[in-house]
Design a protein around this motif. Structure first.
Motif, PDB file in Angstrom:
ATOM      1  N   ASP A  33     -72.130 108.287-129.758  1.00  0.00           N
ATOM      2  CA  ASP A  33     -72.803 108.482-127.994  1.00  0.00           C
ATOM      3  C   ASP A  33     -72.741 107.265-127.440  1.00  0.00           C
ATOM      4  O   ASP A  33     -72.101 107.461-126.179  1.00  0.00           O
ATOM      5  N   ILE A  34     -73.883 105.978-127.698  1.00  0.00           N
ATOM      6  CA  ILE A  34     -73.783 104.916-127.740  1.00  0.00           C
ATOM      7  C   ILE A  34     -72.940 104.518-127.002  1.00  0.00           C
ATOM      8  O   ILE A  34     -72.690 103.852-125.656  1.00  0.00           O
ATOM      9  N   PHE A  35     -71.785 104.158-127.957  1.00  0.00           N
ATOM     10  CA  PHE A  35     -70.774 104.038-127.516  1.00  0.00           C
ATOM     11  C   PHE A  35     -69.782 103.927-126.022  1.00  0.00           C
ATOM     12  O   PHE A  35     -69.506 103.711-126.125  1.00  0.00           O
ATOM     13  N   VAL A  36     -69.498 105.563-126.009  1.00  0.00           N
ATOM     14  CA  VAL A  36     -69.327 106.161-124.769  1.00  0.00           C
ATOM     15  C   VAL A  36     -69.742 106.248-123.752  1.00  0.00           C
ATOM     16  O   VAL A  36     -69.375 106.066-122.704  1.00  0.00           O
ATOM     17  N   VAL A  37     -71.246 106.056-123.709  1.00  0.00           N
ATOM     18  CA  VAL A  37     -72.014 106.077-122.845  1.00  0.00           C
ATOM     19  C   VAL A  37     -71.792 104.624-122.504  1.00  0.00           C
ATOM     20  O   VAL A  37     -71.598 104.410-120.944  1.00  0.00           O
ATOM     21  N   SER A  38     -71.471 104.148-122.722  1.00  0.00           N
ATOM     22  CA  SER A  38     -72.062 102.384-122.340  1.00  0.00           C
ATOM     23  C   SER A  38     -70.447 101.898-121.856  1.00  0.00           C
ATOM     24  O   SER A  38     -70.234 101.560-121.034  1.00  0.00           O
ATOM     25  N   GLY A  39     -68.774 102.529-122.142  1.00  0.00           N
ATOM     26  CA  GLY A  39     -68.096 102.722-122.139  1.00  0.00           C
ATOM     27  C   GLY A  39     -67.576 103.556-120.624  1.00  0.00           C
ATOM     28  O   GLY A  39     -67.528 102.603-119.124  1.00  0.00           O
ATOM     29  N   CYS A  40     -68.511 104.247-120.451  1.00  0.00           N
ATOM     30  CA  CYS A  40     -68.447 105.255-119.085  1.00  0.00           C
ATOM     31  C   CYS A  40     -69.264 104.362-118.112  1.00  0.00           C
ATOM     32  O   CYS A  40     -68.652 104.084-117.464  1.00  0.00           O
ATOM     33  N   ILE A  41     -70.347 103.954-118.571  1.00  0.00           N
ATOM     34  CA  ILE A  41     -71.026 102.913-116.799  1.00  0.00           C
ATOM     35  C   ILE A  41     -69.696 101.895-117.070  1.00  0.00           C
ATOM     36  O   ILE A  41     -70.028 101.204-115.634  1.00  0.00           O
ATOM     37  N   LEU A  42     -69.805 100.889-118.291  1.00  0.00           N
ATOM     38  CA  LEU A  42     -68.549  99.720-117.480  1.00  0.00           C
ATOM     39  C   LEU A  42     -67.511 100.475-116.948  1.00  0.00           C
ATOM     40  O   LEU A  42     -66.838  99.477-116.134  1.00  0.00           O
ATOM     41  N   MET A  43     -66.936 101.810-117.008  1.00  0.00           N
ATOM     42  CA  MET A  43     -65.642 102.396-116.039  1.00  0.00           C
ATOM     43  C   MET A  43     -66.291 102.452-115.354  1.00  0.00           C
ATOM     44  O   MET A  43     -65.337 102.058-114.203  1.00  0.00           O
ATOM     45  N   ILE A  44     -67.775 103.069-114.372  1.00  0.00           N
ATOM     46  CA  ILE A  44     -67.883 102.711-113.208  1.00  0.00           C
ATOM     47  C   ILE A  44     -68.190 101.344-112.434  1.00  0.00           C
ATOM     48  O   ILE A  44     -68.080 101.707-111.410  1.00  0.00           O
ATOM     49  N   PHE A  45     -68.268 100.489-113.280  1.00  0.00           N
ATOM     50  CA  PHE A  45     -67.825  99.201-112.906  1.00  0.00           C
ATOM     51  C   PHE A  45     -66.970  98.330-112.396  1.00  0.00           C
ATOM     52  O   PHE A  45     -66.487  97.895-111.406  1.00  0.00           O
ATOM     53  N   SER A  46     -65.901  98.991-113.501  1.00  0.00           N
ATOM     54  CA  SER A  46     -64.294  98.204-113.314  1.00  0.00           C
ATOM     55  C   SER A  46     -64.297  99.424-111.687  1.00  0.00           C
ATOM     56  O   SER A  46     -63.213  98.954-110.927  1.00  0.00           O
ATOM     57  N   VAL A  47     -64.292 100.644-111.812  1.00  0.00           N
ATOM     58  CA  VAL A  47     -63.661 101.711-110.451  1.00  0.00           C
ATOM     59  C   VAL A  47     -64.432 100.338-109.197  1.00  0.00           C
ATOM     60  O   VAL A  47     -63.778 100.628-108.031  1.00  0.00           O
ATOM     61  N   PHE A  48     -66.018  99.893-109.389  1.00  0.00           N
ATOM     62  CA  PHE A  48     -66.373  99.875-108.159  1.00  0.00           C
ATOM     63  C   PHE A  48     -65.939  98.274-108.206  1.00  0.00           C
ATOM     64  O   PHE A  48     -66.030  97.276-107.055  1.00  0.00           O
ATOM     65  N   LEU A  49     -65.622  97.898-109.141  1.00  0.00           N
ATOM     66  CA  LEU A  49     -65.634  96.044-108.581  1.00  0.00           C
ATOM     67  C   LEU A  49     -63.990  95.169-109.077  1.00  0.00           C
ATOM     68  O   LEU A  49     -63.514  94.593-108.700  1.00  0.00           O
ATOM     69  N   THR A  50     -62.654  95.801-110.015  1.00  0.00           N
ATOM     70  CA  THR A  50     -61.511  95.966-109.682  1.00  0.00           C
ATOM     71  C   THR A  50     -60.468  97.396-109.115  1.00  0.00           C
ATOM     72  O   THR A  50     -61.129  98.608-108.708  1.00  0.00           O
TER      73      THR A  50
END
Length: 152
Positions: free
Chosen positions: A129-146
């Motif tokens: 669960d921690i990995f999925v949530v962390s991945g989703c948070i990084l995905m949000i950054f990815s959407v905004f930064l790339t």
């Protein structure tokens, strides 16, 4: 390929910690008073206990999402920024970790319990669960930064 390493590592960490968590059947372990404890819970549903005892539904949804994520990762791997690769890999690894439990045990082992200062007990969770949530948070950054996910 960094993605394979991350996926394998997340699955290994998740399964190892769940294997160790099975010993918690004999009793909880308090880490920070009553705020952070290790407990043993058999979650027969999805996040926050939704879809209890819907194993076939959860299996189909998980397979569909995993296939889509793996396809996107493989198809665009060379175009993706490192943050996008890491985010997808964490989500895939975490999803596979819980999927392994659901298939082989019939439930997901959860064992991390946190109680907020106002007394609210957050649903018990695990490293997948921690990995999925962390991945989703990084995905949000990815959407905004790339621009990695604009064409998908």
């Amino acid at each position: 390929m960094i993605a394979i390493l991350i996926i394998v590592l997340t699955i290994a960490i998740d399964q190892f910690t769940k294997f160790k968590a099975i010993s918690l059947r004999e009793g909880d372990v308090s880490l920070i008073g009553e705020k952070l404890k290790l407990v043993y819970v058999e979650n027969r549903g999805a996040a926050f206990g939704f879809f209890q005892n819907k194993k076939i539904f959860l299996t189909i949804i998980t397979i569909a999402i995993l296939l889509m994520l793996v396809y996107v990762l493989i198809k665009s791997y060379n175009k993706f920024n490192l943050i996008t690769i890491i985010s997808l890999s964490l989500i895939i690894g975490g999803a596979i970790g819980n999927f392994i439990d659901r298939i082989f045990r019939g439930y997901v082992v959860d064992f991390i319990s946190y109680t907020f200062f106002n007394g609210y007990e957050f649903p018990v969770f695990n490293f997948a669960d921690i990995f999925v949530v962390s991945g989703c948070i990084l995905m949000i950054f990815s959407v905004f930064l790339t621009k990695d996910l604009e064409e998908i």
